[in-house]
Design a protein around this motif. Structure first.
Motif, PDB file in Angstrom:
ATOM      1  N   GLY A  30     -38.424 -34.070  -4.654  1.00 55.54           N
ATOM      2  CA  GLY A  30     -37.284 -33.434  -4.013  1.00 55.54           C
ATOM      3  C   GLY A  30     -37.055 -32.044  -4.580  1.00 55.54           C
ATOM      4  O   GLY A  30     -37.449 -31.746  -5.722  1.00 55.54           O
ATOM      5  N   TYR A  31     -36.428 -31.174  -3.777  1.00 57.44           N
ATOM      6  CA  TYR A  31     -36.173 -29.792  -4.185  1.00 57.44           C
ATOM      7  C   TYR A  31     -34.751 -29.392  -3.822  1.00 57.44           C
ATOM      8  O   TYR A  31     -34.292 -29.671  -2.698  1.00 57.44           O
ATOM      9  CB  TYR A  31     -37.154 -28.829  -3.496  1.00 57.44           C
ATOM     10  N   PRO A  32     -34.027 -28.745  -4.763  1.00 63.07           N
ATOM     11  CA  PRO A  32     -32.708 -28.223  -4.424  1.00 63.07           C
ATOM     12  C   PRO A  32     -32.833 -27.118  -3.369  1.00 63.07           C
ATOM     13  O   PRO A  32     -33.816 -26.373  -3.356  1.00 63.07           O
ATOM     14  CB  PRO A  32     -32.201 -27.655  -5.746  1.00 63.07           C
ATOM     15  N   VAL A  33     -31.852 -27.030  -2.507  1.00 65.81           N
ATOM     16  CA  VAL A  33     -31.820 -25.991  -1.483  1.00 65.81           C
ATOM     17  C   VAL A  33     -30.763 -24.973  -1.886  1.00 65.81           C
ATOM     18  O   VAL A  33     -29.574 -25.298  -1.965  1.00 65.81           O
ATOM     19  CB  VAL A  33     -31.493 -26.596  -0.097  1.00 65.81           C
ATOM     20  N   LEU A  34     -31.212 -23.716  -2.141  1.00 60.07           N
ATOM     21  CA  LEU A  34     -30.316 -22.663  -2.589  1.00 60.07           C
ATOM     22  C   LEU A  34     -30.340 -21.493  -1.623  1.00 60.07           C
ATOM     23  O   LEU A  34     -31.385 -21.180  -1.027  1.00 60.07           O
ATOM     24  CB  LEU A  34     -30.712 -22.153  -3.985  1.00 60.07           C
ATOM     25  N   GLN A  35     -29.202 -20.840  -1.511  1.00 56.65           N
ATOM     26  CA  GLN A  35     -29.106 -19.607  -0.743  1.00 56.65           C
ATOM     27  C   GLN A  35     -28.181 -18.656  -1.490  1.00 56.65           C
ATOM     28  O   GLN A  35     -27.010 -18.980  -1.715  1.00 56.65           O
ATOM     29  CB  GLN A  35     -28.564 -19.865   0.667  1.00 56.65           C
ATOM     30  N   ASP A  36     -28.738 -17.498  -1.891  1.00 54.30           N
ATOM     31  CA  ASP A  36     -27.994 -16.510  -2.680  1.00 54.30           C
ATOM     32  C   ASP A  36     -27.418 -17.130  -3.950  1.00 54.30           C
ATOM     33  O   ASP A  36     -26.307 -16.806  -4.379  1.00 54.30           O
ATOM     34  CB  ASP A  36     -26.860 -15.900  -1.855  1.00 54.30           C
ATOM     35  N   GLY A  37     -28.183 -18.036  -4.546  1.00 54.89           N
ATOM     36  CA  GLY A  37     -27.756 -18.662  -5.791  1.00 54.89           C
ATOM     37  C   GLY A  37     -26.801 -19.821  -5.632  1.00 54.89           C
ATOM     38  O   GLY A  37     -26.451 -20.475  -6.616  1.00 54.89           O
ATOM     39  N   ASN A  38     -26.358 -20.077  -4.415  1.00 54.99           N
ATOM     40  CA  ASN A  38     -25.421 -21.170  -4.166  1.00 54.99           C
ATOM     41  C   ASN A  38     -26.168 -22.431  -3.765  1.00 54.99           C
ATOM     42  O   ASN A  38     -27.069 -22.394  -2.932  1.00 54.99           O
ATOM     43  CB  ASN A  38     -24.432 -20.790  -3.066  1.00 54.99           C
ATOM     44  N   LEU A  39     -25.781 -23.545  -4.356  1.00 59.06           N
ATOM     45  CA  LEU A  39     -26.419 -24.822  -4.061  1.00 59.06           C
ATOM     46  C   LEU A  39     -25.868 -25.371  -2.748  1.00 59.06           C
ATOM     47  O   LEU A  39     -24.663 -25.579  -2.593  1.00 59.06           O
ATOM     48  CB  LEU A  39     -26.157 -25.813  -5.195  1.00 59.06           C
ATOM     49  N   LEU A  40     -26.764 -25.601  -1.801  1.00 56.67           N
ATOM     50  CA  LEU A  40     -26.367 -26.132  -0.497  1.00 56.67           C
ATOM     51  C   LEU A  40     -26.646 -27.621  -0.363  1.00 56.67           C
ATOM     52  O   LEU A  40     -25.964 -28.329   0.382  1.00 56.67           O
ATOM     53  CB  LEU A  40     -27.106 -25.388   0.623  1.00 56.67           C
ATOM     54  N   GLY A  41     -27.691 -28.109  -1.060  1.00 51.87           N
ATOM     55  CA  GLY A  41     -28.064 -29.514  -0.944  1.00 51.87           C
ATOM     56  C   GLY A  41     -29.401 -29.770  -1.594  1.00 51.87           C
ATOM     57  O   GLY A  41     -29.862 -28.985  -2.432  1.00 51.87           O
ATOM     58  N   ILE A  42     -30.040 -30.842  -1.198  1.00 47.45           N
ATOM     59  CA  ILE A  42     -31.357 -31.192  -1.717  1.00 47.45           C
ATOM     60  C   ILE A  42     -32.187 -31.772  -0.580  1.00 47.45           C
ATOM     61  O   ILE A  42     -31.661 -32.464   0.300  1.00 47.45           O
ATOM     62  CB  ILE A  42     -31.251 -32.207  -2.880  1.00 47.45           C
ATOM     63  N   VAL A  43     -33.492 -31.445  -0.557  1.00 43.47           N
ATOM     64  CA  VAL A  43     -34.389 -31.987   0.458  1.00 43.47           C
ATOM     65  C   VAL A  43     -35.436 -32.838  -0.248  1.00 43.47           C
ATOM     66  O   VAL A  43     -36.022 -32.425  -1.256  1.00 43.47           O
ATOM     67  CB  VAL A  43     -35.039 -30.864   1.283  1.00 43.47           C
ATOM     68  N   THR A  44     -35.648 -34.052   0.237  1.00 44.78           N
ATOM     69  CA  THR A  44     -36.559 -34.997  -0.387  1.00 44.78           C
ATOM     70  C   THR A  44     -37.634 -35.437   0.600  1.00 44.78           C
ATOM     71  O   THR A  44     -37.576 -35.125   1.792  1.00 44.78           O
ATOM     72  CB  THR A  44     -35.793 -36.240  -0.876  1.00 44.78           C
ATOM     73  N   LEU A  45     -38.609 -36.172   0.083  1.00 38.78           N
ATOM     74  CA  LEU A  45     -39.655 -36.713   0.947  1.00 38.78           C
ATOM     75  C   LEU A  45     -39.066 -37.632   2.020  1.00 38.78           C
ATOM     76  O   LEU A  45     -39.563 -37.692   3.145  1.00 38.78           O
ATOM     77  CB  LEU A  45     -40.671 -37.483   0.115  1.00 38.78           C
ATOM     78  N   GLN A  46     -37.995 -38.342   1.661  1.00 37.40           N
ATOM     79  CA  GLN A  46     -37.359 -39.218   2.638  1.00 37.40           C
ATOM     80  C   GLN A  46     -36.793 -38.422   3.806  1.00 37.40           C
ATOM     81  O   GLN A  46     -36.839 -38.869   4.961  1.00 37.40           O
ATOM     82  CB  GLN A  46     -36.243 -40.028   1.972  1.00 37.40           C
ATOM     83  N   CYS A  47     -36.263 -37.230   3.512  1.00 41.86           N
ATOM     84  CA  CYS A  47     -35.751 -36.376   4.584  1.00 41.86           C
ATOM     85  C   CYS A  47     -36.873 -35.975   5.533  1.00 41.86           C
ATOM     86  O   CYS A  47     -36.695 -35.948   6.761  1.00 41.86           O
ATOM     87  CB  CYS A  47     -35.105 -35.124   3.997  1.00 41.86           C
ATOM     88  N   VAL A  48     -38.044 -35.652   4.975  1.00 42.84           N
ATOM     89  CA  VAL A  48     -39.179 -35.226   5.792  1.00 42.84           C
ATOM     90  C   VAL A  48     -39.711 -36.391   6.616  1.00 42.84           C
ATOM     91  O   VAL A  48     -40.014 -36.240   7.805  1.00 42.84           O
ATOM     92  CB  VAL A  48     -40.292 -34.630   4.908  1.00 42.84           C
ATOM     93  N   ARG A  49     -39.815 -37.553   6.007  1.00 41.71           N
ATOM     94  CA  ARG A  49     -40.374 -38.717   6.709  1.00 41.71           C
ATOM     95  C   ARG A  49     -39.515 -39.130   7.906  1.00 41.71           C
ATOM     96  O   ARG A  49     -40.006 -39.726   8.854  1.00 41.71           O
ATOM     97  CB  ARG A  49     -40.517 -39.887   5.739  1.00 41.71           C
TER      98      ARG A  49
END
Length: 208
Positions: free
Chosen positions: A121-140
């Motif tokens: 899984g990888y944290p999702v950042l935009q301009d240094g702000n944490l928006l969420g996390i994306v994991t293999l389960q999200c992709v599947r």
């Protein structure tokens, strides 16, 4: 019965702990006695089956197996909790976190990250702000023919739903939280939702 982790076994462990001052030694002794009772119950169950009492025999075998499994689990939990005593999340977390952008396509996420790195899984950042996390389960959960035209921000787990922890929390509390939430990683954040690092099961096991 002084069979750990039943109440009698916990009383026995408390007595040995009070005398020796070593909770690990006390837990190991109480667990071995609990396992001895478990094996005796299972042996008695097999003997009952041999002499024709099938129902009682199966019942005693099941109870013995359950007692042994519980003793093993309780001992392991005590050992891990003691190993992590005084250890903070900030002491064992991974600080150099690889993050992704919410505007990245799922196709690029898979080809450039999941296929070439070992992270789940990888944290999702935009301009240094944490928006969420994306994991293999999200992709599947997304059909493959939509990978090229779907953005990471569309499939990520948002901040409201992701599991986080603060760096000053205890590592043993983090391990409990991961087990309760059934997740393999926790994002370590500040109170204002700034990302400090990530804590995985691997980090916990290395600390232990």
């Amino acid at each position: 019965l002084p069979a750990f982790p039943l109440d009698g076994g916990r009383v026995l462990r408390g007595a040995v702990w009070g005398r020796s001052g070593n909770v690990i030694r006390a837990t190991n002794l109480a667990s071995r006695i609990g396992e001895a009772f478990a094996y005796a119950m299972m042996f008695g169950g097999f003997a009952s089956i041999f002499f024709g009492n099938f129902v009682d025999g199966i019942w005693f075998i099941f109870l013995g197996w359950f007692l042994k499994s519980s003793a093993d689990a309780s001992r392991n939990q005590t050992v891990m909790s003691e190993a992590l005593a005084g250890v903070k999340v900030g002491d064992v977390m991974t600080r150099d976190v690889i993050s992704v952008s919410p505007d990245m396509t799922v196709q690029r996420l898979v080809s450039d990250f999941f296929l070439v790195r070992t992270h789940g899984g990888y944290p999702v950042l935009q301009d240094g702000n944490l928006l969420g996390i994306v994991t293999l389960q999200c992709v599947r959960a997304l059909p493959r023919d939509r990978w090229s035209d779907t953005k990471v921000g569309d499939i990520m787990v948002s901040c409201e739903r992701m599991v986080t922890i603060e760096s000053e929390a205890g590592a043993s509390d983090a391990m409990t939280k991961m087990g309760r939430q059934r997740v393999g990683r926790l994002l370590v954040t500040t109170r204002d939702n700034r990302l400090l690092g990530i804590l995985t099961n691997g980090d916990i096991m290395r600390a232990i």
